[in-house]
Every structure is written in C-alpha cells, then in structure tokens.
Design an enzyme around this catalytic site. Structure first.
Site, PDB file in Angstrom:
ATOM      1  N   ARG A  54       0.870  -1.180   0.000  1.00 47.38           N
ATOM      2  CA  ARG A  54       0.000   0.000   0.000  1.00 47.38           C
ATOM      3  C   ARG A  54       0.901   1.222   0.000  1.00 47.38           C
ATOM      4  NH1 ARG A  54       2.292   2.026   3.688  1.00 47.38           N
ATOM      5  NH2 ARG A  54       0.750   3.676   3.754  1.00 47.38           N
ATOM      6  N   GLY A  55       0.279   2.395  -0.143  1.00 45.58           N
ATOM      7  CA  GLY A  55       1.055   3.622  -0.286  1.00 45.58           C
ATOM      8  C   GLY A  55       1.113   3.978  -1.765  1.00 45.58           C
ATOM      9  N   ALA A  56       0.855   5.254  -2.059  1.00 44.38           N
ATOM     10  CA  ALA A  56       0.627   5.661  -3.448  1.00 44.38           C
ATOM     11  C   ALA A  56       1.773   5.302  -4.419  1.00 44.38           C
ATOM     12  CB  ALA A  56       0.305   7.154  -3.482  1.00 44.38           C
ATOM     13  N   ARG A  95      -7.592  -0.236  -6.538  1.00 47.44           N
ATOM     14  CA  ARG A  95      -7.824   0.836  -5.554  1.00 47.44           C
ATOM     15  C   ARG A  95      -8.039   2.136  -6.337  1.00 47.44           C
ATOM     16  NH1 ARG A  95      -4.238   1.263  -0.281  1.00 47.44           N
ATOM     17  NH2 ARG A  95      -6.198   2.096   0.524  1.00 47.44           N
ATOM     18  N   GLN A 208      -1.784   1.924  10.135  1.00 45.66           N
ATOM     19  CA  GLN A 208      -0.517   1.992   9.396  1.00 45.66           C
ATOM     20  C   GLN A 208       0.543   2.786  10.174  1.00 45.66           C
ATOM     21  OE1 GLN A 208      -3.530   2.585   8.119  1.00 45.66           O
ATOM     22  NE2 GLN A 208      -3.654   2.233   5.918  1.00 45.66           N
ATOM     23  N   ASP A 249      -2.294  10.983  -1.670  1.00 47.43           N
ATOM     24  CA  ASP A 249      -2.675   9.953  -2.649  1.00 47.43           C
ATOM     25  C   ASP A 249      -3.093  10.568  -3.973  1.00 47.43           C
ATOM     26  OD1 ASP A 249      -2.997   8.488   0.057  1.00 47.43           O
ATOM     27  OD2 ASP A 249      -2.904   6.945  -1.505  1.00 47.43           O
ATOM     28  N   ASN A 259      -5.748  12.294   1.175  1.00 48.20           N
ATOM     29  CA  ASN A 259      -4.791  11.447   1.910  1.00 48.20           C
ATOM     30  C   ASN A 259      -5.598  10.640   2.928  1.00 48.20           C
ATOM     31  OD1 ASN A 259      -1.951  10.724   2.370  1.00 48.20           O
ATOM     32  ND2 ASN A 259      -2.242  11.642   4.387  1.00 48.20           N
ATOM     33  N   LYS A 260      -4.911   9.779   3.661  1.00 50.41           N
ATOM     34  CA  LYS A 260      -5.579   8.868   4.595  1.00 50.41           C
ATOM     35  C   LYS A 260      -6.612   9.573   5.464  1.00 50.41           C
ATOM     36  CE  LYS A 260      -5.333   5.401   4.713  1.00 50.41           C
ATOM     37  NZ  LYS A 260      -6.369   4.517   4.086  1.00 50.41           N
TER      38      LYS A 260
HETATM   39  O1  MRU Z   1      -4.580   3.211   2.525  1.00 54.36           O
HETATM   40  P1  MRU Z   1      -3.111   3.445   2.420  1.00 54.36           P
HETATM   41  O2  MRU Z   1      -2.335   2.865   3.550  1.00 54.36           O
HETATM   42  O3  MRU Z   1      -2.566   3.040   1.073  1.00 54.36           O
HETATM   43  O4  MRU Z   1      -2.986   5.012   2.524  1.00 54.36           O
HETATM   44  C1  MRU Z   1      -1.747   5.575   2.336  1.00 54.36           C
HETATM   45  C2  MRU Z   1      -1.685   7.007   2.593  1.00 54.36           C
HETATM   46  O5  MRU Z   1      -2.647   7.675   2.850  1.00 54.36           O
HETATM   47  C3  MRU Z   1      -0.340   7.625   2.424  1.00 54.36           C
HETATM   48  O6  MRU Z   1      -0.258   8.800   3.138  1.00 54.36           O
HETATM   49  C4  MRU Z   1      -0.130   7.947   0.957  1.00 54.36           C
HETATM   50  O7  MRU Z   1      -0.305   6.833   0.121  1.00 54.36           O
HETATM   51  C5  MRU Z   1       1.151   8.572   0.708  1.00 54.36           C
HETATM   52  S1  MRU Z   1       2.436   7.378   0.430  1.00 54.36           S
HETATM   53  C6  MRU Z   1       3.851   8.246   0.368  1.00 54.36           C
END
Ligand code: MRU
Length: 369
Positions: A54-56, A95, A208, A249, A259-260
């Site tokens: 996970r993570g963009a 996603r 996370q 994201d 973002n999250k």
């Molecule tokens: O749902 P996730 O864990 O993929 O969410 C991730 C985030 O919100 C991060 O802040 C984002 O992807 C930035 S990664 C550098």
C-alpha cells in the site's frame, strides 16, 4: 532503507528469476518480516486490494510490474493489445484513490502500444516498470533534500531543540519503494544530527502509523512517540507540534489533497494553531487533470470489518478481535480531502510550493495544458 541493518526496497524483481516480483508483506509488519512473491496480474491485483502492499508510489510501481506480468501471460499472437488493455483496466480497479496507480499502469500501457512481439512486449514492460521504480526513488531522494530545509529552519528557530513533527498513516519508505516522502527529510535530518521527534498517529482502522511508521522509524533510529488519532489537536494546542508532514494519494491542480482518512482533521487543528502543514508528494501523486478534490476525487470505501475489528499480535500470531456489539454497522472511508486553503505547502521533487494553482504551475508548468 534499513531492516536490521540490511538495505531493502519495498518491491523488486527476484534477482535470479525476474518473472517473480517480490514485495515486503505489509500486512505482517511489524510482527514478522515476510517477503511475498507476485507471479501474475491477479497476484498483483490482490496484493494491492488487500493491502499487502500500500502507499501511493508503491501501488503505482506494483501496477507497472503487474503490466509486465500481464505480458508474460500472453500465449497467442492475436488479441494482444486487448489483453494488455484489459490487464490495465483490471489493475487500476484494485484501488481508486491514489492517482499513481493509473499513472504508472497507463505509462506502461502506452509504451506497449503497437508492439506485438511477446519478447519485446515483456522486455519493454519490465524496463518501464524498473524505470518507474528508479524515478520514484529519485523523487523521494530529492523530496528529502527540499524538505530538510524546512526542518533545518525550524531547528534553528528552536535553537537546536528537537523539532516535533506530526505525521499520519505511513508515507515512509515502505509506501514508496525507498526513502519515503514524509520520512525522506526526517531521515536526512537524523543523518545530519538535527534533533527531531515524530508524533506518529496510530491511523485507525488499519493502524498503518502504529504498525508501519513506528516500525520504520525505529529501524532507522528516529525518535518517535505513538499517539492516538485524536491526540494531535491537543498536542498542537500545547505547542508540542512544530510541523505537520503528511503524504498524498491524489492532489489536484489547485492544491486540494486526498490522503488517509483523518488528515483533514489534522489540517484543521494545525490551521487553528498556526502550525505549518505540508503535504509531501512526488509529482506522480498530482492529478493535473482535476481541480476540485471534493467533487472530483473518488474516495475508496473499504470493508466495514476493518472498523468493527482490531488486529494485533498475541501468543505468537496476528489475531483479529471485534471491538463493538455483534452486528454493529460501520462506515469505512479510506481517505479524506484537505482543501488547499488549509495547506501551507507541497514538498515535491522539484521543490516547495504553495498549494495554489499558480505556484504548482511554477514548478510543473509542463504538466498544465
Ligand atoms: O490506505 P493506504 O495505507 O494506502 O494510505 C496511504 C496514505 O494515505 C499515504 O499517506 C499515501 O499513500 C502517501 S504514500 C507516500
């Protein structure tokens, strides 16, 4: 970055058999370090959907490798371009919110346009996926250098007292192949001997922050304190937060940021307490085709079980327990939108800019049509 003193990326092709893509299984951290093998498009889709990865930037890179694996699945000389387009659509459907995924998948797809030789298709796809990984690593490295200036300035202002940075979720190297976005300047500050301390939001429902950010920072000797998601506002009122650094994201051309979930509330608190709030991102997380976050960004809704339960480590295994009445209903929005007006600036690989169209254009004029 380091795990037990050994260098890792969060995704890489197997050294001896490059038809296997290896990833660090983020569902198992911090309790055990397990490497998972991805051998098919479906493996990649599932790994992204279930958040093994996970993570963009990382899901973008994984999507690119997924396209490479799709080329390895070609068995006929007909319908090749349809197969590739279908794989692209399928991977992007895993996603919806992070724009890096569609950006990277489409980037590979475009490179494969018009090629019909299976060997050339797979070598082109692999080369492109590896190139995307290198670009994202380099983006994060540069983000580190730009973001460091903000930490250095704050450290000076505080006469060398630790700079307290609050972060949400995990925008670390796990999320980004290497270095991280939010963590890149932090790691550089630590290397330069600048005292920093990180407030780590646990980041319900999947934690996370507690599971990944805390682990990463610990592995790389960065002082941190884990806090509940609701503690940030109080800490800001008590002047215990100097800076807020969050990931991204999908940002819009006018500076809104998805973002999250919970990021927006941190931005509101930071705004009320006059604390600089930066969204840290590579340009691959900016969607230059949209301008309004709330109406144009699709917010992922995930399974309610993630809210109804909490998973943790007990008796040598990862277990999940229910935390609410049986049959309770839950809502689970994965992201929220922080409006540009609450954001002090973006830290990108090209430098720092305000969250305004004009200033984003200053850094990325080539992306505006
Ligand atoms: O749902 P996730 O864990 O993929 O969410 C991730 C985030 O919100 C991060 O802040 C984002 O992807 C930035 S990664 C550098």
């Amino acid at each position: 970055m380091l795990i037990e003193g050994k260098n890792y990326q969060s995704i890489w092709p197997d050294e001896t058999d490059n038809t296997i893509i290896r990833v660090i299984d983020q569902q198992k951290l911090p309790f055990s370090l397990e490497i998972k093998e991805l051998r098919s498009v479906e493996d990649v889709w599932t790994a992204i959907k279930e958040m093994t990865i996970r993570g963009a930037p990382l899901i973008g890179a994984a999507g690119a490798f997924g396209m490479y694996l799709a080329t390895l699945e070609i068995t006929h000389h007909t319908g090749i371009q349809d197969h590739i387009s279908n794989a692209a659509r399928y991977l992007i459907s895993s996603r919806p919110t992070a724009v890096n995924l569609s950006w990277a998948v489409n980037n590979v797809r475009e490179k494969l346009d018009g090629i019909n030789d299976p060997d050339l298709l797979s070598s082109t796809a692999l080369k492109t996926a590896l190139g995307i990984c290198e670009t994202e690593k380099e983006n994060c490295r540069k983000i580190g250098e730009h973001g460091l200036k903000i930490i250095e300035a704050k450290s000076k202002e505080k006469n060398g007292q630790p700079v307290n940075i609050l972060t949400h979720c995990n925008a670390g190297w796990l999320a980004c192949i290497d270095y991280g976005t939010v963590t890149a300047p932090v790691y550089l500050a630590v290397q330069k001997g600048i005292p920093v301390h990180i407030w780590v939001d646990e980041t319900r429902p999947r934690n996370q922050g507690a599971r990944l950010t805390a682990w990463e920072l610990g592995q790389n000797s960065v002082p941190y304190t884990l806090i509940t998601d609701n503690a940030g506002g109080y800490l800001m009122q008590k002047e215990s937060v100097d800076l807020v650094f969050v990931g991204c994201d999908r940002a819009t051309s006018k500076g809104d940021v998805a973002n999250k979930i919970g990021t927006y509330l941190k931005a509101l608190s930071a705004f009320d307490n006059n604390i600089p709030f930066f969204s840290v991102m590579p340009s691959t997380s900016i969607d230059f085709s949209i301008s309004d976050g709330l109406s144009e960004i699709v917010i992922e809704e995930r399974d309610q079980d993630e809210v109804i339960t909490v998973s943790g480590y007990a008796d040598g295994e990862i277990r999940s327990v229910r935390i609410c009445p049986e049959n309770a209903k839950a809502g689970n929005w994965g992201f929220d939108i922080t409006p540009a007006r609450l954001i002090t600036g973006f830290i990108t690989e090209k430098g720092i800019c305000k969250a305004t169209e004009e200033d984003i254009k200053r850094l990325f004029s080539d992306k505006f049509k």
